[in-house]
Write a protein that holds these residues in place. Sequence first.
Motif, PDB file in Angstrom:
ATOM      1  N   VAL A  34      27.875  79.716   7.585  1.00 20.63           N
ATOM      2  CA  VAL A  34      26.947  78.593   7.588  1.00 20.63           C
ATOM      3  C   VAL A  34      26.402  78.373   8.999  1.00 20.63           C
ATOM      4  N   LYS A  35      25.085  78.275   9.092  1.00 23.50           N
ATOM      5  CA  LYS A  35      24.431  78.027  10.377  1.00 23.50           C
ATOM      6  C   LYS A  35      23.912  76.598  10.494  1.00 23.50           C
ATOM      7  N   ALA A  36      23.643  75.972   9.352  1.00 20.41           N
ATOM      8  CA  ALA A  36      23.153  74.592   9.351  1.00 20.41           C
ATOM      9  C   ALA A  36      23.446  73.968   7.992  1.00 20.41           C
ATOM     10  N   ALA A  37      23.637  72.648   8.003  1.00 20.48           N
ATOM     11  CA  ALA A  37      23.926  71.918   6.764  1.00 20.48           C
ATOM     12  C   ALA A  37      23.165  70.599   6.770  1.00 20.48           C
ATOM     13  N   GLY A  38      22.483  70.297   5.676  1.00 18.37           N
ATOM     14  CA  GLY A  38      21.744  69.052   5.571  1.00 18.37           C
ATOM     15  C   GLY A  38      22.663  67.866   5.329  1.00 18.37           C
ATOM     16  N   VAL A  39      22.242  66.703   5.814  1.00 21.32           N
ATOM     17  CA  VAL A  39      22.971  65.444   5.607  1.00 21.32           C
ATOM     18  C   VAL A  39      22.157  64.604   4.630  1.00 21.32           C
ATOM     19  N   ASN A  40      22.825  64.056   3.609  1.00 22.02           N
ATOM     20  CA  ASN A  40      22.130  63.316   2.565  1.00 22.02           C
ATOM     21  C   ASN A  40      22.840  62.008   2.238  1.00 22.02           C
ATOM     22  N   ARG A  41      22.098  61.103   1.614  1.00 24.93           N
ATOM     23  CA  ARG A  41      22.655  59.804   1.239  1.00 24.93           C
ATOM     24  C   ARG A  41      23.889  59.965   0.345  1.00 24.93           C
ATOM     25  N   SER A  42      23.889  60.999  -0.503  1.00 26.12           N
ATOM     26  CA  SER A  42      25.041  61.246  -1.358  1.00 26.12           C
ATOM     27  C   SER A  42      26.308  61.515  -0.545  1.00 26.12           C
ATOM     28  N   ASP A  43      26.162  62.105   0.640  1.00 26.03           N
ATOM     29  CA  ASP A  43      27.317  62.347   1.503  1.00 26.03           C
ATOM     30  C   ASP A  43      27.958  61.024   1.928  1.00 26.03           C
ATOM     31  N   ILE A  44      27.108  60.018   2.135  1.00 27.95           N
ATOM     32  CA  ILE A  44      27.610  58.694   2.506  1.00 27.95           C
ATOM     33  C   ILE A  44      28.425  58.112   1.359  1.00 27.95           C
ATOM     34  N   LEU A  45      27.891  58.237   0.142  1.00 31.74           N
ATOM     35  CA  LEU A  45      28.595  57.719  -1.034  1.00 31.74           C
ATOM     36  C   LEU A  45      29.926  58.434  -1.230  1.00 31.74           C
ATOM     37  N   THR A  46      29.937  59.747  -1.000  1.00 30.93           N
ATOM     38  CA  THR A  46      31.178  60.520  -1.117  1.00 30.93           C
ATOM     39  C   THR A  46      32.192  60.074  -0.071  1.00 30.93           C
ATOM     40  N   ARG A  47      31.716  59.841   1.151  1.00 31.96           N
ATOM     41  CA  ARG A  47      32.609  59.372   2.223  1.00 31.96           C
ATOM     42  C   ARG A  47      33.208  58.012   1.892  1.00 31.96           C
ATOM     43  N   GLU A  48      32.399  57.142   1.305  1.00 36.27           N
ATOM     44  CA  GLU A  48      32.868  55.795   0.983  1.00 36.27           C
ATOM     45  C   GLU A  48      33.767  55.767  -0.246  1.00 36.27           C
ATOM     46  N   ASN A  49      33.606  56.767  -1.125  1.00 38.50           N
ATOM     47  CA  ASN A  49      34.406  56.820  -2.352  1.00 38.50           C
ATOM     48  C   ASN A  49      34.701  58.275  -2.712  1.00 38.50           C
ATOM     49  N   PRO A  50      35.638  58.918  -2.009  1.00 37.11           N
ATOM     50  CA  PRO A  50      35.910  60.338  -2.231  1.00 37.11           C
ATOM     51  C   PRO A  50      36.371  60.681  -3.639  1.00 37.11           C
ATOM     52  N   ASP A  51      36.878  59.704  -4.379  1.00 34.51           N
ATOM     53  CA  ASP A  51      37.400  59.976  -5.722  1.00 34.51           C
ATOM     54  C   ASP A  51      36.329  59.887  -6.811  1.00 34.51           C
ATOM     55  N   ALA A  52      35.088  59.613  -6.422  1.00 31.19           N
ATOM     56  CA  ALA A  52      34.035  59.362  -7.418  1.00 31.19           C
ATOM     57  C   ALA A  52      33.681  60.591  -8.237  1.00 31.19           C
ATOM     58  N   TYR A  53      33.981  61.788  -7.709  1.00 28.08           N
ATOM     59  CA  TYR A  53      33.564  63.002  -8.401  1.00 28.08           C
ATOM     60  C   TYR A  53      34.725  63.783  -9.000  1.00 28.08           C
ATOM     61  N   GLY A  54      35.779  63.064  -9.344  1.00 27.10           N
ATOM     62  CA  GLY A  54      36.847  63.691 -10.119  1.00 27.10           C
ATOM     63  C   GLY A  54      37.810  64.500  -9.274  1.00 27.10           C
ATOM     64  N   GLY A  55      38.335  65.569  -9.877  1.00 25.46           N
ATOM     65  CA  GLY A  55      39.440  66.294  -9.275  1.00 25.46           C
ATOM     66  C   GLY A  55      39.075  67.456  -8.387  1.00 25.46           C
ATOM     67  N   ASP A  56      37.774  67.668  -8.124  1.00 26.33           N
ATOM     68  CA  ASP A  56      37.363  68.784  -7.281  1.00 26.33           C
ATOM     69  C   ASP A  56      37.657  68.440  -5.829  1.00 26.33           C
ATOM     70  N   ALA A  57      38.699  69.036  -5.279  1.00 29.41           N
ATOM     71  CA  ALA A  57      39.155  68.672  -3.937  1.00 29.41           C
ATOM     72  C   ALA A  57      38.105  68.964  -2.875  1.00 29.41           C
ATOM     73  N   GLU A  58      37.364  70.065  -3.030  1.00 29.35           N
ATOM     74  CA  GLU A  58      36.365  70.423  -2.034  1.00 29.35           C
ATOM     75  C   GLU A  58      35.229  69.401  -2.021  1.00 29.35           C
ATOM     76  N   VAL A  59      34.786  69.006  -3.216  1.00 25.89           N
ATOM     77  CA  VAL A  59      33.731  68.002  -3.321  1.00 25.89           C
ATOM     78  C   VAL A  59      34.210  66.677  -2.752  1.00 25.89           C
ATOM     79  N   ALA A  60      35.465  66.326  -3.006  1.00 27.21           N
ATOM     80  CA  ALA A  60      35.989  65.020  -2.616  1.00 27.21           C
ATOM     81  C   ALA A  60      36.281  64.923  -1.127  1.00 27.21           C
ATOM     82  N   THR A  61      36.647  66.025  -0.479  1.00 26.99           N
ATOM     83  CA  THR A  61      37.114  65.932   0.900  1.00 26.99           C
ATOM     84  C   THR A  61      36.163  66.516   1.933  1.00 26.99           C
ATOM     85  N   ILE A  62      35.297  67.438   1.548  1.00 25.92           N
ATOM     86  CA  ILE A  62      34.331  68.021   2.481  1.00 25.92           C
ATOM     87  C   ILE A  62      32.926  67.705   1.975  1.00 25.92           C
TER      88      ILE A  62
END
Length: 325
Positions: A34-62
């Motif tokens: 990876v050379k670059a990664a976009g930042v999005n509003r959804s990332d903020i929601l994930t940070r505020e509620n890491p459990d919102a997307y179920g059991g996918d550990a990668e989605v929840a923590t990174i």
Amino acid sequence: MKAVVITKAGGPEVLEIKELARKELGREQVRIAVKAAGVNRSDILTRENPDAYGGDAEVATIPGLEVAGVITEIGSKVTVYTVGDHICALVPGGGYSTELCIDARVCLPVPKGLDFVEAASLPEVLFTVWFNIFQQAHIKKGEGLLIHGGTSGIGVMGLQVAQALGIYTFTTVGSQEKLDFIKENSFGKVINYKKNDFEKEFKAEKIDVILDMVGGDYTQKNLNLLAKNGRLQYINGMKSLSPTINLWTVMSKQIKLSGSLLKPQSNEVKAKIASELLENVWPLIEKQRIKPIVYKTFRLQNAGEAHQLMDSSAHIGKIVLTIED
């Protein structure tokens, strides 16, 4: 590999960079540096509620929904790409990292003339715009489109794509600086919603599709504004997810009210979007009829600062993280 990890639910300070084990490459995946990664509003929601997307550990923590980089390894069933190809991709999470294993079907070649930062600013907004406005709302050439938040990443890209495909564009922004930006770039008719009521200002216009991420009292105003057979499409409800509406407006004007979440969609759905983007939008980017607009970049280890800027809503266009070798 290194990645920015959400250590617990909270503010930007909960983001920490850590060393993690490499992922095993799937047969239909490519591994990219990876050379670059976009930042999005959804990332903020994930940070505020890491459990919102179920059991996918990668989605929840990174966090991270879009990346650009170089393919370093391909799975046994991948035939479209080879090692060394420059690609960008929509991912379900995990983008804030130095490497990533991605389903090859959701990858797209970096458009000619763009660097990795510009390419990383494209996937999430373009997939969102195409999925909602074109596949769900079925907008057509000659119709009118209102996108609220015209200087957001989705706004600046959605307005450009729509204009390039013969659609009349309208938008709302929250400051004089943002209003001037829209006017200077001729992205459509624009009003400052803090000074003017968009329903009154756009009343004389024919608006067939509205893309909204505000919700709340915007909902009835949107319905009032839409033309007969209009389509109201939601991708968020930042003001409120529980609006009160008059159903007579919906029935009498035969309005279709819908919405979507892009992140949970299957790879099959995302692959179809990718295919249509490659055919319809990529040529427009390469002809410079559509241009990525990057507001500011941050190094991966400064992801918290990028989130602070996203939280402030002061930016115009995209915020992107850069990853060094």
